[in-house]
Design an enzyme around this catalytic site. Structure first.
Site, PDB file in Angstrom:
ATOM      1  N   HIS A 313      51.216 -13.078 -17.534  1.00 30.85           N
ATOM      2  CA  HIS A 313      51.093 -13.399 -16.119  1.00 30.85           C
ATOM      3  C   HIS A 313      52.442 -13.321 -15.409  1.00 30.85           C
ATOM      4  CE1 HIS A 313      47.372 -15.241 -17.715  1.00 30.85           C
ATOM      5  NE2 HIS A 313      46.879 -15.044 -16.507  1.00 30.85           N
ATOM      6  N   GLY A 314      53.517 -13.481 -16.137  1.00 29.78           N
ATOM      7  CA  GLY A 314      54.844 -13.422 -15.535  1.00 29.78           C
ATOM      8  C   GLY A 314      55.884 -13.942 -16.505  1.00 29.78           C
TER       9      GLY A 314
END
Length: 459
Positions: A313-314
């Site tokens: 997601h990051g």
């Protein structure tokens, strides 16, 4: 300008593809050509460079697939699948983190259309062929049409490419009932997104997470619960629109959500939440990690899998903490189930309700790190909740109504959804038109203002 799902331009595009696809002759190559042109037009609206990037990566995976179908030698097969993994990982990292890589050199490059869902979907084809879990295709056109299928490109659901290829080959006629089901999903997805998710975000969630110290502990806690609903209705709304769009073309996409906040433990939660992603992590990452026959490594592998899922997601500490918390929770759940063994107890309603409530509390706690902009921001949220200060002056009537509506949907009997869909699908066309017109009016007059992007479109 992109064709964001849920926008008016997106639905004009879907309608145009629908009429051209079904008006085209029955020739398979022509039908695939329509799909492929629609896919690439969708990508080109985000940037013309996608017209070179996506076909090049798709062709590389197709060639790898041909090699995997032809060669039986283990070393050659490992080399081929390694090429596919390397190409797709490079595409994933480049599309998500190019700015961080070349930013110091004076460049500011951002991919307007994230390709993480594309890479996950593309890898299902070569990994399935490597494991001999699926049949490949010798048609480049079929492969390119499936791997870049536009309803799944922006935010899933992640669909096995081999399954899409089979569906393209066996075109089913679209009758009125099937079209009604598709329109039901699209209308429901729009209502979820606009009337619940966006309203919750605008009325309190965004403001509280941006400046938590300005709100009481009770309001911050309400915002955390509201974010759990916002994220669910936003993402499941997108999935409904994607599934409905594909179904208008006679293609069935997998279910991605199944009332996840009714789960009684974390293992069940991940069987119900973002199902295509959790299945991908299980099938292609968790099962590939070593040590499955040992006593300890399966627990370690759960933590590693969820940590990598969080970092997908990051590359931030907040997503890493979110992944670690879920990994540790899944490992603890597995350990409890192993300890409990085959012992069965009569189901007790209050125990099940307490388990569901406790699971939701843990999920909401982890959503704080998922949503927060930094670890400091997350700690500020937790600090305000722990202050136990009580004030509801920022709680508005629309917010309360959206929360009650969101919560109530999880207590509706599950068959009601399928029954409502079938009744709508079996209705005459003028009922379909009237209901969709009513949806448009509801979105126009009762939905949140603006046209916020779907949360997962940035991943």
């Amino acid at each position: 300008m992109g064709l964001a799902a849920g926008s008016s331009t997106y639905f004009i595009f879907v309608a145009a593809v629908f009429f051209v696809y079904w008006a085209a002759p029955q020739a398979r190559l022509l039908r695939l050509g329509v799909i492929l042109l629609a896919n690439y037009y969708f990508c080109a609206r985000f940037g013309l460079f996608y017209l070179a990037l996506i076909p090049a990566c798709g062709t590389a995976d197709f060639l790898v697939g041909l090699g995997l179908m032809r060669f039986r030698h283990a070393a050659v097969r490992r080399l081929l699948v390694g090429v596919s993994v390397a190409v797709n990982l490079a595409l994933l990292v480049g599309s998500r983190h190019m700015g961080a890589v070349i930013g110091p050199m004076g460049w500011d490059w951002v991919f307007p259309l994230g390709l993480s869902f594309y890479t996950f979907q593309a890898l299902t084809y070569t990994l399935d062929l490597y494991r001999r879990d699926a049949e490949g295709t010798t048609s480049l056109l079929a492969h390119l049409s499936a791997v870049s299928f536009f309803p799944t490109l922006q935010a899933g659901p992640i669909t096995r490419v081999a399954d899409l290829i089979k569906q393209f080959a066996a075109r089913r006629p679209l009758d009125r009932t099937e079209g009604g089901r598709a329109l039901f999903l699209i209308g429901l997805g729009l209502l979820k997104k606009t009337c619940i998710a966006d309203l919750l975000a605008e009325t309190i969630v965004n403001r509280v997470f941006d400046t938590p110290k300005l709100y009481s502990g009770a309001e911050v806690l309400l915002a955390v619960y509201a974010y759990s609903f916002q994220l669910y209705f936003d993402f499941s709304g997108y999935t409904d629109i994607a599934r409905g769009s594909a179904q208008l073309l006679g293609i069935r996409l997998p279910l991605n959500f199944d009332r996840p906040y009714r789960s009684s433990n974390l293992t069940e939660f991940w069987r119900r939440w973002h199902i295509s992603f959790s299945n991908w992590l299980r099938d292609y990452l968790y099962f590939a990690l070593p040590g499955k026959r040992t006593k300890v490594m399966p627990y370690v592998n759960l933590v590693i899998t969820m940590l990598l899922g969080g970092l997908w997601h990051g590359l931030t500490w907040t997503f890493a903490i979110w992944g670690l918390l879920h990994g540790a929770g899944l490992a603890a759940t597995r350990a409890y189930m192993v300890w409990r063994g085959r012992r069965t107890e009569p189901p007790v309603a209050w125990r099940h309700a307490l388990a569901v409530f406790g699971t939701w509390q843990f999920v909401c706690l982890t959503w704080i790190f998922f949503r927060a902009g930094s670890v400091t921001n997350a700690l500020d949220i937790l600090g305000r909740v722990a202050s136990l200060s009580v004030s509801f002056e920022n709680v508005t009537a629309p917010f309360a109504a959206a929360m009650l509506l969101a919560g109530a949907t999880f207590f509706l009997p599950k068959p009601w959804h399928a029954r409502a869909m079938e009744r709508f699908a079996a209705s005459p066309f003028y009922v379909h038109a009237g209901v969709l017109a009513a949806v448009v009016l509801v979105l126009r007059y009762f939905g949140a203002s603006g046209n916020a992007a779907f949360v997962y479109s940035r991943f």
